[in-house]
Design a protein around this motif. Sequence first.
Motif, short mmCIF file in Angstrom:
data_model
loop_
_atom_site.label_atom_id
_atom_site.label_comp_id
_atom_site.label_asym_id
_atom_site.label_seq_id
_atom_site.Cartn_x
_atom_site.Cartn_y
_atom_site.Cartn_z
N TYR A 120 1.42 7.02 -6.91
CA TYR A 120 0.46 8.15 -7.04
C TYR A 120 1.29 9.36 -7.21
O TYR A 120 1.20 10.32 -7.86
CB TYR A 120 -0.75 7.97 -5.96
N ARG B 290 0.78 -1.34 0.00
CA ARG B 290 -0.03 -0.13 -0.09
C ARG B 290 0.81 1.11 0.08
O ARG B 290 0.65 2.09 -0.52
CB ARG B 290 -0.91 0.02 1.12
N LYS B 291 1.98 1.17 1.04
CA LYS B 291 2.75 2.33 0.87
C LYS B 291 3.56 2.75 -0.30
O LYS B 291 3.59 3.62 -1.06
CB LYS B 291 3.80 2.19 2.00
N THR C 101 1.32 4.37 -3.10
CA THR C 101 1.05 5.75 -2.79
C THR C 101 2.18 6.32 -3.31
O THR C 101 2.01 7.55 -3.90
CB THR C 101 0.69 6.11 -1.25
N LEU D 236 -1.94 13.53 1.67
CA LEU D 236 -0.91 12.15 2.25
C LEU D 236 -0.44 12.47 3.41
O LEU D 236 -0.55 11.60 4.30
CB LEU D 236 -0.20 11.67 1.06
#
Length: 142
Positions: A71, A64-65, A68, A102
């Motif tokens: 992104y 998940r990190k 991001t 974020l």
Amino acid sequence: MTRHKLSSFLTGFSVLCLSILKNSKYILIIYICCAIVDYLTAIFKVFANGEKFDKKLAIEGIFRKVNTFLYVFITLTIDFVLIDSHMNFLDGGVTKPFVIWLIINELLSILHNIEYTKGVKRFEYLHNLIEKLRGLFNDTTR
């Protein structure tokens, strides 16, 4: 990917980030630190509460990190294209507000991890302050 290619990629990516963010480059560093601290506090929470460490869940957290970070790479690319094509009509670009968003979410997650550790008191003031910041930021980005 060899170590040299990975090193070259990371160097190039760093130069791209610094050139696009200019004076705001420190927010990217702050975000990276927040992401690392969030991950570490989540692991600490598991051990402090005597819960079973789930390797699969920990690896999912890393993915998940990484997502991001991808992104952030996408927003940096958008900023680069806008700047290069002289269409820089967004004050501060796309990356800066996205990374700030974020950071706010990472801070809330860090607080959540700390607050759900056994024996730790919840600091309402700090929690409410970050929630208000999140609300203000969400209102200004609409």
